[in-house]
Design an enzyme around this catalytic site. Structure first.
Site, PDB file in Angstrom:
ATOM      1  N   SER A 110      31.473  15.478  34.654  1.00  0.00           N
ATOM      2  CA  SER A 110      31.560  15.557  33.195  1.00  0.00           C
ATOM      3  C   SER A 110      32.772  14.752  32.722  1.00  0.00           C
ATOM      4  O   SER A 110      32.973  13.629  33.156  1.00  0.00           O
ATOM      5  CB  SER A 110      31.619  17.031  32.758  1.00  0.00           C
ATOM      6  OG  SER A 110      31.385  17.150  31.367  1.00  0.00           O
ATOM      7  N   GLU A 209      25.169   9.373  34.844  1.00  0.00           N
ATOM      8  CA  GLU A 209      24.396  10.574  34.534  1.00  0.00           C
ATOM      9  C   GLU A 209      24.812  11.035  33.147  1.00  0.00           C
ATOM     10  O   GLU A 209      25.865  10.650  32.642  1.00  0.00           O
ATOM     11  CB  GLU A 209      24.598  11.668  35.581  1.00  0.00           C
ATOM     12  CG  GLU A 209      26.010  12.220  35.693  1.00  0.00           C
ATOM     13  CD  GLU A 209      26.305  13.354  34.734  1.00  0.00           C
ATOM     14  OE1 GLU A 209      25.452  14.220  34.523  1.00  0.00           O
ATOM     15  OE2 GLU A 209      27.427  13.380  34.186  1.00  0.00           O
ATOM     16  N   HIS A 276      25.609  17.215  35.835  1.00  0.00           N
ATOM     17  CA  HIS A 276      25.263  18.377  35.025  1.00  0.00           C
ATOM     18  C   HIS A 276      23.972  19.072  35.447  1.00  0.00           C
ATOM     19  O   HIS A 276      23.619  20.103  34.876  1.00  0.00           O
ATOM     20  CB  HIS A 276      25.155  17.966  33.553  1.00  0.00           C
ATOM     21  CG  HIS A 276      26.469  17.578  32.946  1.00  0.00           C
ATOM     22  ND1 HIS A 276      26.940  16.282  32.998  1.00  0.00           N
ATOM     23  CD2 HIS A 276      27.398  18.296  32.275  1.00  0.00           C
ATOM     24  CE1 HIS A 276      28.115  16.231  32.383  1.00  0.00           C
ATOM     25  NE2 HIS A 276      28.411  17.432  31.945  1.00  0.00           N
TER      26      HIS A 276
END
Length: 307
Positions: A110, A209, A276
């Protein structure tokens, strides 16, 4: 060759820091207890429970916590509690030369993406796109822990990356590419553009991602990376999931890949379990790897740690 931190062993000490958004103290304490139940010791940073609006303390305080963990000889691994927002704010306050001489395992995903890549780029150490403290809980799939502890304790190479059996990697553009892996969360990487900490993709395999963004916003970020030359410079592209990303104007994430990333012509593998998603592969950032998009294989040619 990249600098590798010492491997993690049973009974080692983990330093917990909060480098972006705050996290509820009860959640932190429960996750720490779970980590301890796995046979690891824990030291919590001075500001790990801090709250300064949407940040866990000031930029300087969060950076101080991180540097203290690099300086503490007891600490073998540094584990951020979560990502959120604000990690880029600590980057100017880190001593990259000191970190180079005191490498530690640093794991996360993240918003932690910007830290992982900055440490690799400016300190030359291998970092790990893998678990955060919030993932140390009973509901985490065994696959995630197996990936994490293999990457943090094994020096065996070559080592194949094994996606979960029900989630095979998909080759979209055939060919092979070699180089260190860089990247991670798309939003975070786009935020680094135009700063001193802009990601360097030259000759590297670019991992991307995303989560909770509509597909038209993902397109905007992909286009920004393209205009910044990041796809021209990379040797190959490795795409993770777009977790809980919403279709937009009748277009899906798969449509975006086919329409805007496949035409780039770089060897392309998709469907990597990372970041995630429920399943999280452990990807050493800065370690040399080979991806074969014709056979759907990723092989790590360099370990993330050393003995």
């Amino acid at each position: 060759m990249a600098i590798k931190p010492l491997a993690l062993q049973q009974g080692d000490t983990v330093g917990i820091v909060t480098l972006g958004s705050p996290l509820d103290a009860d959640v932190i304490n429960r996750r720490i207890a779970y980590l301890q139940s796995m046979g690891l010791k824990v030291i919590a940073g001075k500001y790990v429970y801090a709250q300064n609006g949407y940040l866990a303390g000031t930029d300087q305080e969060r950076a101080e916590d991180l540097m203290n963990m690099f300086a503490d000889e007891r600490v073998k691994m540094i584990l951020p509690s979560r990502g959120g927002v604000g990690v880029e704010g600590i980057l100017p306050y880190l001593d990259y030369d000191y970190i180079r001489g005191h490498p530690k395992i640093v794991s996360g995903y993240s918003d932690i993406t910007v830290l992982l890549n900055a440490l690799t780029q400016f300190s030359g150490i291998v970092t790990l796109h893998s678990l955060l403290l919030i993932d140390f809980r009973p509901g985490t799939p065994p696959y995630n822990f197996e990936q994490f502890f293999t990457a943090t304790s094994s020096v065996v190479v070559p080592r194949p990356l094994n996606n979960p059996p029900e989630k095979p990697l998909s080759g979209k553009v055939p060919g092979s590419a070699s180089g260190p892996i860089v990247g991670g969360n798309l939003t975070s990487l786009v935020g680094s553009l135009g700063t001193p900490f802009e990601i360097d993709t030259t000759g590297k395999i670019l991992l991307l991602e995303e989560t909770h963004e509509p597909v038209n916003t993902v397109y905007r970020y992909v286009e920004q990376l393209k205009l910044a030359g990041k796809f021209n410079d990379c040797s190959g592209i490795l795409l993770g999931e777009c977790t809980n990303c919403m279709d937009a104007y009748g277009q899906t994430y798969e449509d975006l890949i086919n329409d805007f990333i496949v035409p780039l012509g770089k060897p392309l593998l998709t469907n990597l379990a990372s970041g995630h998603g429920v399943y999280k592969a452990a990807i050493p950032i800065g370690a040399f790897a080979n991806m074969n998009a014709s056979n759907g294989l990723i092989t790590f040619l360099e370990p993330a740690v050393r003995y």
